[in-house]
Design an enzyme around this catalytic site. Structure first.
Site, PDB file in Angstrom:
ATOM      1  N   TRP A 103     -24.527-119.902 -89.157  1.00 27.12           N
ATOM      2  CA  TRP A 103     -25.843-119.986 -88.504  1.00 27.12           C
ATOM      3  C   TRP A 103     -26.780-118.922 -89.030  1.00 27.12           C
ATOM      4  CZ3 TRP A 103     -26.354-124.550 -86.898  1.00 27.12           C
ATOM      5  CH2 TRP A 103     -25.281-125.241 -86.322  1.00 27.12           C
ATOM      6  N   ASP A 172     -30.611-114.310 -82.683  1.00 27.89           N
ATOM      7  CA  ASP A 172     -30.184-115.649 -82.285  1.00 27.89           C
ATOM      8  C   ASP A 172     -29.019-115.464 -81.306  1.00 27.89           C
ATOM      9  OD1 ASP A 172     -29.066-118.142 -81.983  1.00 27.89           O
ATOM     10  OD2 ASP A 172     -28.683-118.480 -84.114  1.00 27.89           O
ATOM     11  N   LYS A 196     -25.186-123.965 -74.522  1.00 30.94           N
ATOM     12  CA  LYS A 196     -23.883-123.324 -74.396  1.00 30.94           C
ATOM     13  C   LYS A 196     -23.781-122.554 -73.081  1.00 30.94           C
ATOM     14  CE  LYS A 196     -24.208-123.080 -79.320  1.00 30.94           C
ATOM     15  NZ  LYS A 196     -23.377-124.168 -79.808  1.00 30.94           N
TER      16      LYS A 196
HETATM   17  C1  LIG Z   1     -25.303-119.213 -83.054  1.00 26.98           C
HETATM   18  C2  LIG Z   1     -25.966-120.539 -83.245  1.00 26.98           C
HETATM   19  N1  LIG Z   1     -27.209-120.585 -83.739  1.00 26.98           N
HETATM   20  C3  LIG Z   1     -27.849-121.746 -83.929  1.00 26.98           C
HETATM   21  C4  LIG Z   1     -27.256-122.950 -83.627  1.00 26.98           C
HETATM   22  C5  LIG Z   1     -28.014-124.219 -83.841  1.00 26.98           C
HETATM   23  O1  LIG Z   1     -28.547-124.572 -82.637  1.00 26.98           O
HETATM   24  P1  LIG Z   1     -29.351-125.912 -82.363  1.00 26.98           P
HETATM   25  O2  LIG Z   1     -28.354-127.015 -82.484  1.00 26.98           O
HETATM   26  O3  LIG Z   1     -29.861-125.694 -80.972  1.00 26.98           O
HETATM   27  O4  LIG Z   1     -30.428-126.006 -83.366  1.00 26.98           O
HETATM   28  C6  LIG Z   1     -25.974-122.952 -83.086  1.00 26.98           C
HETATM   29  C7  LIG Z   1     -25.337-124.233 -82.720  1.00 26.98           C
HETATM   30  O5  LIG Z   1     -24.171-124.325 -82.430  1.00 26.98           O
HETATM   31  C8  LIG Z   1     -25.310-121.720 -82.895  1.00 26.98           C
HETATM   32  O6  LIG Z   1     -24.079-121.675 -82.389  1.00 26.98           O
END
Ligand SMILES: Cc1ncc(COP(=O)(O)O)c(C=O)c1O
Length: 360
Positions: A103, A172, A196
């Site tokens: 991510w 994030d 989550k």
């Molecule tokens: C730490 C993290 N950042 C970003 C994301 C992506 O999130 P989204 O699906 O809301 O775009 C995730 C998805 O699992 C994640 O775990």
């Protein structure tokens, strides 16, 4: 309650049963109004009080100091990967990023795609992201430093956050927001997809320092602009109303359950139960360094991939779902977010002990 599984999904993930029950009770006719929250205008008085209450609860539960604003956005955390540099990284500036997993990497790639100057000042890719980098130096003229507080796929988590001086820290927090108390005053912006620890997918929660909110350039897409969406109190266009409503109920559930310190203790207890088994023998092997372990996503391997398959199949038979590691890394991952109960984790650890006895 019967017919509910033990849900270890990584996201969308378990929601508190009490919240689902309240949603069910109010689904057809919200508080006797004769319609559901899904069907009412986002400009109605009722929805206005829902969104305001969600903000107030977030402020209280997360202990947000004055000088910060809360914004409900759309597009997931993934849109924030672009929104952040679009709003806050000008042409002649550069931003620091720390690469701790898939991510974090996507956040970097998205900024680069926009032609932004990025300096990856630390990375744990050399060891397949099994640790959180401890030493790095932040460029004093960086527009910001971006980190990912919890690495959902690899099972690592920052135990404490870096000191960044005058450089705003952007985070994030998608997979660990509110898993324990945190000090917002260390951050310029945090953002999280709600699916989550906060509610259903479709809502992205952003907390932003007011001075940063003012910096959005006028020529960026409206839906990415903190200044516009925040300035209109998340009601520039139709927000994800039902998701915001559930998020409000989840925050109330957190508050009623004793807040973040109580949750933090429970989450640590839950994680320890699993990590103690990983540490007790050779059958289960944790995949990350001890000081970087996540209390939200516990990742481990069994002696063979065949045994992992059997483990997952048998666990499913016993009502435990979502234990398969992310497709990019394999193995087992138990996601034990806020709404996953201590009882669920005990069922899992009993199963792990039993499985080791029969297959070890
Ligand atoms: C730490 C993290 N950042 C970003 C994301 C992506 O999130 P989204 O699906 O809301 O775009 C995730 C998805 O699992 C994640 O775990």
């Amino acid at each position: 309650m019967k017919n509910r599984v033990y849900n270890f999904n990584a996201g969308p993930a378990a929601l508190p049963l009490a919240v689902l029950e309240e949603v069910r009770d109010d689904l057809i006719s919200y508080k006797g109004e004769g319609l559901s929250v899904m069907e009412m205008s986002h400009r109605s008085k009722t929805f206005d009080s829902i969104i305001k209450e969600a903000e107030e609860l977030a402020k209280e539960v997360y202990a947000i100091p004055s000088g910060y604003r809360m914004i409900f956005m759309q597009g997931g955390a993934t849109l924030q990967f672009a929104a952040l540099p679009l709003n806050l990284l000008g042409e002649n500036q550069s931003a620091d990023y720390i690469n701790t997993g898939s991510w974090a990497k996507k956040a970097i790639q998205e900024a680069e795609k926009l032609g932004k100057n990025i300096d990856v000042i630390a990375s744990s890719e050399d060891q397949n992201f099994n640790y959180i980098p401890a030493s790095f130096s932040i460029n004093s003229d960086a527009a910001y430093l971006h980190i990912t507080s919890n690495n959902t796929i690899f099972g690592t988590q920052w135990a404490s956050y870096p000191e960044t001086g005058s450089v705003p820290l952007m985070c994030d927090m998608s997979s660990d927001i509110g898993c324990r108390p945190f000090d917002m005053s260390n951050f310029g912006i945090i953002y999280a997809g709600a699916q989550k620890n906060m509610g259903p997918s479709g809502v992205t929660f952003v907390i932003i320092r007011e001075d940063l909110m003012e910096k959005s350039p006028a020529d960026i897409p409206t839906m990415t602009s903190y200044k516009i969406i925040g300035g209109k109190e998340s009601l520039y266009n139709t927000p994800p109303t039902f998701g915001i409503y559930i998020l409000k109920l989840v925050l109330k559930w957190v508050k009623d359950g004793g807040g973040l310190s109580k949750l933090g203790e429970t989450n640590q207890t839950k994680a320890n139960l699993i990590y103690n088994i990983l540490d007790a023998g050779d059958f289960y092997k944790g995949t990350v360094e001890k000081d970087s372990r996540s209390i939200m996503n516990v990742t481990f391997r069994l002696p063979s991939e065949d045994l992992e398959k059997t483990f997952i199949a048998k666990a499913t038979e016993e009502g435990m779902i979502g234990l398969k590691g992310h497709r990019s890394v394999g193995g087992i991952r138990a996601s034990i977010y806020n709404a996953v109960s201590l009882e669920a984790v005990k069922v899992l650890t009993d199963f792990m002990n039993e499985f080791e006895k029969t297959n070890g």
